[in-house]
Design an enzyme around this catalytic site. Structure first.
Site, short mmCIF file in Angstrom:
data_model
loop_
_atom_site.label_atom_id
_atom_site.label_comp_id
_atom_site.label_asym_id
_atom_site.label_seq_id
_atom_site.Cartn_x
_atom_site.Cartn_y
_atom_site.Cartn_z
CG HIS A 151 -9.70 8.03 -6.07
ND1 HIS A 151 -9.35 6.86 -5.44
CD2 HIS A 151 -10.02 8.91 -5.10
CE1 HIS A 151 -9.47 7.03 -4.12
NE2 HIS A 151 -9.88 8.26 -3.89
CE LYS A 155 -5.02 9.35 6.27
NZ LYS A 155 -5.79 9.71 5.06
NE ARG A 163 -16.40 9.59 -1.09
CZ ARG A 163 -15.45 8.98 -0.40
NH1 ARG A 163 -14.93 7.87 -0.83
NH2 ARG A 163 -15.03 9.49 0.73
CB SER A 208 -9.49 3.75 -0.63
OG SER A 208 -9.26 4.53 -1.78
O1 PNS Z 1 -7.54 10.50 0.35
P1 PNS Z 1 -7.47 11.23 1.66
O2 PNS Z 1 -6.79 10.38 2.70
O3 PNS Z 1 -8.79 11.76 2.12
O4 PNS Z 1 -6.53 12.52 1.38
C1 PNS Z 1 -6.22 13.42 2.42
C2 PNS Z 1 -5.13 14.43 1.99
C3 PNS Z 1 -3.91 13.72 1.44
C4 PNS Z 1 -5.70 15.32 0.91
C5 PNS Z 1 -4.79 15.28 3.25
O5 PNS Z 1 -4.54 14.43 4.32
C6 PNS Z 1 -3.60 16.20 3.04
O6 PNS Z 1 -3.66 17.15 2.31
N1 PNS Z 1 -2.47 15.86 3.73
C7 PNS Z 1 -1.23 16.57 3.62
C8 PNS Z 1 -0.91 17.29 4.92
C9 PNS Z 1 -1.47 18.67 4.93
O7 PNS Z 1 -1.25 19.49 4.04
N2 PNS Z 1 -2.25 18.98 5.96
C10 PNS Z 1 -2.85 20.28 6.12
C11 PNS Z 1 -4.13 20.37 5.36
S1 PNS Z 1 -5.35 19.28 6.01
#
Ligand code: PNS
Length: 158
Positions: A17, A41, A90, A128
């Protein structure tokens, strides 16, 4: 001014990250790291702890802001006047999910562009969840996460 949001759970932030943040900070005028504060989560670290850790390890980058958000990413990005969403890739395994999210976000708000950054090959195996699994078995986290936060992770598994 080109502002980009780099969203994620960051539970905890890894060297992969941090590498994306450092490289993106050279491409855009400002990077806003968005920590998803999502209790469902069941994160290891609270959103506040995650924000604090990211602030600590990005202190050397003066165009990086860190904040947490709930709800939709596109709404958070709009509130920060961002026009770009940065995602790290990745492996091909990441691609399908990221592709779907990018298209969904585009449908929700066509004003944003999702830009993908290939991870540095030396970090491609770090996630993570792997860091947490390793920490749970008292494994050595050197090289996987920024050294400033190793103690904080160990503390959670005491
Ligand atoms: O590190 P992660 O858990 O893969 O990140 C995921 C993240 C935070 C990018 C994704 O869950 C997100 O954008 N969540 C916010 C909710 C949202 O906008 N959802 C609609 C698009 S998927």
């Amino acid at each position: 001014m080109r502002i980009a949001v780099y969203p994620g759970s960051f539970d905890p932030i890894t060297n992969g990250h941090l590498d994306v943040i450092e490289r993106a900070s050279r491409v855009y005028d400002k990077i806003v790291v968005g920590v998803l504060s999502n209790a469902s989560k069941k994160p290891l670290f609270t959103a506040e702890e995650r924000v604090d850790m990211i602030k600590r390890v990005t202190g050397h980058l003066d165009n990086v802001e860190v904040d947490s958000f709930t709800g939709l990413l596109v709404d958070f990005a709009a509130s920060k006047n961002a026009t770009v969403i940065i995602k790290g890739l990745r492996t091909v395994a990441d691609f399908e999910y990221e592709f779907q999210m990018a298209l969904l976000n585009k449908a929700l708000n066509p004003e944003f562009e999702t830009m993908f950054m290939m991870t540095n090959s030396k970090y491609s195996y770090i996630s993570s969840s792997m860091v947490k699994e390793l920490a749970g078995f008292k494994g050595d986290l050197t090289g996987l996460v920024p050294c400033e936060i190793i103690e904080a992770i160990k503390e959670k598994y005491k």
